[in-house]
Each structure stands twice: as C-alpha cells, then as structure tokens.
Design a protein around this motif. Sequence first.
Motif, PDB file in Angstrom:
ATOM      1  N   LYS A   1       6.681  -2.248 -12.259  1.00 56.88           N
ATOM      2  CA  LYS A   1       4.785  -1.509 -13.069  1.00 56.88           C
ATOM      3  C   LYS A   1       4.052  -2.708 -13.623  1.00 56.88           C
ATOM      4  O   LYS A   1       2.802  -2.160 -13.229  1.00 56.88           O
ATOM      5  CB  LYS A   1       5.559  -1.028 -14.025  1.00 56.88           C
ATOM      6  N   LEU A   2       4.129  -3.804 -13.696  1.00 51.60           N
ATOM      7  CA  LEU A   2       3.804  -4.764 -13.878  1.00 51.60           C
ATOM      8  C   LEU A   2       2.868  -5.160 -12.288  1.00 51.60           C
ATOM      9  O   LEU A   2       1.567  -5.388 -12.279  1.00 51.60           O
ATOM     10  CB  LEU A   2       4.143  -6.329 -14.086  1.00 51.60           C
ATOM     11  N   ALA A   3       3.600  -5.380 -11.028  1.00 52.65           N
ATOM     12  CA  ALA A   3       2.918  -5.561  -9.991  1.00 52.65           C
ATOM     13  C   ALA A   3       1.647  -4.232  -9.219  1.00 52.65           C
ATOM     14  O   ALA A   3       1.788  -4.487  -9.209  1.00 52.65           O
ATOM     15  CB  ALA A   3       4.153  -5.669  -9.253  1.00 52.65           C
ATOM     16  N   GLN A   4       2.690  -3.442  -9.923  1.00 57.09           N
ATOM     17  CA  GLN A   4       1.394  -2.139  -9.582  1.00 57.09           C
ATOM     18  C   GLN A   4      -0.271  -1.941  -9.835  1.00 57.09           C
ATOM     19  O   GLN A   4      -0.716  -1.433  -8.975  1.00 57.09           O
ATOM     20  CB  GLN A   4       1.953  -1.164 -10.193  1.00 57.09           C
ATOM     21  N   HIS A   5      -0.268  -3.632 -10.372  1.00 54.34           N
ATOM     22  CA  HIS A   5      -1.855  -3.498 -10.997  1.00 54.34           C
ATOM     23  C   HIS A   5      -2.435  -5.056 -10.682  1.00 54.34           C
ATOM     24  O   HIS A   5      -2.865  -5.759 -11.003  1.00 54.34           O
ATOM     25  CB  HIS A   5      -2.053  -3.208 -12.522  1.00 54.34           C
ATOM     26  N   ARG A   6      -1.205  -5.538  -9.741  1.00 51.95           N
ATOM     27  CA  ARG A   6      -1.894  -6.487  -9.006  1.00 51.95           C
ATOM     28  C   ARG A   6      -2.293  -6.976  -7.436  1.00 51.95           C
ATOM     29  O   ARG A   6      -0.931  -5.646  -7.041  1.00 51.95           O
ATOM     30  CB  ARG A   6      -0.445  -7.512  -9.549  1.00 51.95           C
ATOM     31  N   GLU A   7      -2.496  -7.243  -6.786  1.00 50.92           N
ATOM     32  CA  GLU A   7      -2.807  -7.706  -5.236  1.00 50.92           C
ATOM     33  C   GLU A   7      -1.678  -8.387  -4.917  1.00 50.92           C
ATOM     34  O   GLU A   7      -2.699  -9.778  -5.316  1.00 50.92           O
ATOM     35  CB  GLU A   7      -4.141  -8.214  -4.662  1.00 50.92           C
ATOM     36  N   LEU A   8      -0.631  -7.987  -4.450  1.00 50.04           N
ATOM     37  CA  LEU A   8       0.105  -9.119  -4.016  1.00 50.04           C
ATOM     38  C   LEU A   8      -0.197  -9.515  -2.650  1.00 50.04           C
ATOM     39  O   LEU A   8      -0.327  -9.518  -1.354  1.00 50.04           O
ATOM     40  CB  LEU A   8       1.399  -8.194  -4.365  1.00 50.04           C
ATOM     41  N   PRO A   9       0.234 -10.755  -2.621  1.00 47.31           N
ATOM     42  CA  PRO A   9       0.070 -11.431  -1.209  1.00 47.31           C
ATOM     43  C   PRO A   9       0.573 -11.142  -0.135  1.00 47.31           C
ATOM     44  O   PRO A   9       1.454 -10.404  -0.595  1.00 47.31           O
ATOM     45  CB  PRO A   9       0.163 -12.725  -1.061  1.00 47.31           C
ATOM     46  N   ALA A  10       0.803 -10.915   0.697  1.00 47.51           N
ATOM     47  CA  ALA A  10       1.115 -10.183   2.229  1.00 47.51           C
ATOM     48  C   ALA A  10       2.777 -11.388   2.357  1.00 47.51           C
ATOM     49  O   ALA A  10       3.514 -10.137   2.670  1.00 47.51           O
ATOM     50  CB  ALA A  10       0.132 -10.612   3.637  1.00 47.51           C
TER      51      ALA A  10
END
Length: 442
Positions: free
Chosen positions: A247-256
């Motif tokens: 859920k925390l990751a949903q609000h972040r732009e993750l690198p490829a």
Amino acid sequence: MPVSAKKTRRVVVLADSDTRWKWGALTARRLFPENTDIRLDGRLLRGRATPTARQLTEVGVPADSLREVTAAEFLRALGGEGTDEEPYDVVVLALVGGGVQAMLHGLAHAWRDRARRPVVVTGYVGVVYEKLADGLLLRHGADLVLANSLQDAERFRALYEGVGADASAVTEVALPFLGGAPYGKKDPRTVVFAAQPSVPATRADRAYLLDRLIGHARRHPGREVLLKLRSRPGEHTTHIEEVPYQKLAQHRELPANLRLVYGNMGEVLDRTDLLVTVSSTAALESLHRRIPTAVLTDLGVREALGNHHFVGSGCLASWDQLDAGHEPEPDARWVARQGVAAAGGAAYETAFDEARRRVGDLLAADGLPPLRPYYTPVTAPGYLPGVLARHHLAPDGGPLPGAPAADKAPGPVRRAVRRAALGAYRHGVQRVAPVIRRMGEL
C-alpha cells in the motif's frame, strides 16, 4: 520397538500460521531417520492467522491430510473420542506460546486415563529475540523443547533452571528450512529486501525503509532490486501487518529495476546476491548459504526491532554503507553459535541427531509420564486460567461449558459468518486501528 522403516510413524502438526506450519511440518520430518515411513497430518488452528490456500501453496510443504480445526476439535480427536484411527506417535505443537500452553494442559487432561500417549514436541519458528521468559515458560511441559542453536539451548536451560523447572526437555537442533546451494561469489546484481510484517511497526519507519530501497535501486540501475513480501493485503502471518509495503508502494513511482515479489523464500534466495533485512529469520537462511547479508542499523539497534540479536554477527550495516558498495563479512564464531553451517553442510546434516535419538527412546519406552507444565493453578493462579480460557479450557485443562462444538464441520452459514468476521478484523487492524492511533496523537 525402536524407530525403523518397517513401521509407519504417524505425526500430527498443529499450527496457527503459515510460517509455523512450515517450521512444524519440516521439523516433523527431521525427527526420524531418513528411511522412516511417515504419515504427516496437518491441523491448522482456526484463528486470525489461519493461512489461506495461497499461503500454504507458497510454503510448499505437503501433508497427507490438512484441514482447519478448533482447539476443542483437536483435543477431542487426540483424546480418542469418536475415532477409530490409530493413535499418533508424535504431536508437534507449532503455535504461539499461549497456544502451546493451552494444548499441553488440554492434552494432559485428555490423556489422563491413558496408559500410553504420543511424544509431544514444540519449539520456535525462528530467531528468539523477544519475550524469552514468557514464551519459553509457556512451552514448558513438552517432551522436547527444540532450540534452534547452541546459543538458544544454553539460554533455554538457564532460564528453566533459574525458575526451578526441569530443563531436560531442551534439545539443540537447527532451523529445519535451511539449505540450498552455497553462494558463489559474484557482483551483487540482485539485492533482496526481506520485509517483516511487524518490524518496524510505524508507518513512518516503513515508509523510510521503502524510500531507501527505492533510492538504492535508482543509484544502481544495473542491479535488480526485489522487495520480498510475506503476505498479500488481507492475509495474516505469525505477526500482524498493519502497514503493508504494497500500500505504501502504491503512492510512489518505482524505478524499473525494483519489483515487489512473493513466493518461497528459498527460491528467492536462489537468485540473491545481497540480502537486506531489519531482523528477519531470512538472514539466517541467507548466512547458511553464505550469501552476503546485511542487517540494517538505520532505525537503531534496538530490542523492539530485533536487530540486537545480530550484535557481534558482523552483518550490521546502514543503507548509506550499502549504497556505497559495502558488503558485510559475517563473524564465523557468531554464525556457528546460531545453528548456521556456513562453513559446510556436515554440521547441519547432523543437527537433528540428538532429537531423533530422544524421540526414538521415548517411543520405545513402555510408557511416558503425564505432561507436567511449569505453569499450574498453584504456580500461576493469576495467569494460567486466562491463557487457557482463550482456548475455551478450564484451569484443569478440561473444556469450559459452552466451548465450540467439535463433533462436526461448520456449515455454510457458519463459514460465511466466520469469513465476514475475519475480514472485519483484518480491515480493523490494517485500516481503522492506524487511523485511530494517528487521531490520538493530534
């Protein structure tokens, strides 16, 4: 008669979560010589952390039978009521401490008039870094209390002897799920962060660790960075996860080059070049394979985090150090005391020899004495009744009036109500409780 391949040994493992099922089932198989024919029955104690079908598949440990039970149902079956089945040889209690204590008293009551009874084994699923006295005394009374390392065995015996309890049940073994091919030295192209459900606990700390993992991936675009997750939102493991990383990751732009992954930890370690964690037992699995392993100090070295267990290991490091290319070097003496055979597999292969011998001797005995836990209505009159009542047991280990029926499986209405109740509980833990806490801090 001695344990041999000529007789099928019947073992039942009672577990209350996915990780404890994994530990209990693998331990059960290692309690006998390799050529022993074993029938393994799994019983999953119904509760908040009862594993889902997906979690059981991910664990990957099969059983001859596997189903959910209540405590009353399990005790009735082990007591021999309403069954023509051949009795079990060994019972493995893979439960939280309070559950172990309740089953020990419940089994003692169920077997009070029996001349023979199964061997009862219990222990810990991983690193013991908190509630040592509480958890260990709640496990006292089993025939074998397994310690996963020399260090744990020494601590367990000292604690039992310190309160005047019999320490003879303590038996040194090793974690049963260590293994895999030894790591071959190469560049750290695959970095794995092993997440934990409850460590650290706060949203801010978990967000910090996720942001540092993202930062590491961006600084090293040539590396594959994996966030290894324990469960999907809505599922529970041994510990409650209030703030899932998903859920925390949903609000972040993750690198490829950063991915969230599930799956069996052993399979993930097969491709790991650097394992990073706060205090997960995965660190011991990694060290066993000689994979470079880092235990984070970013949030401090604190008992609440469990990373204090790794003091002296040589594995303590911060994200700043890892970003700069630091690769921890484990201390060989520390590793050896943790039941980890990083220098070679021979010691690990013999780690269960003493436990096998003791189980064989107990099975060959004419009869075993009654189970006698340290906690009784005399030694802990203000504590034990509450522990037992949570499992609908009276202070003598017998069922309390009104205990859930155990003579039939729940019907479709009861199953639907139970699913709804569990869903509401998990929603409360992961959504409502954190909001209430934040409001309380205003």
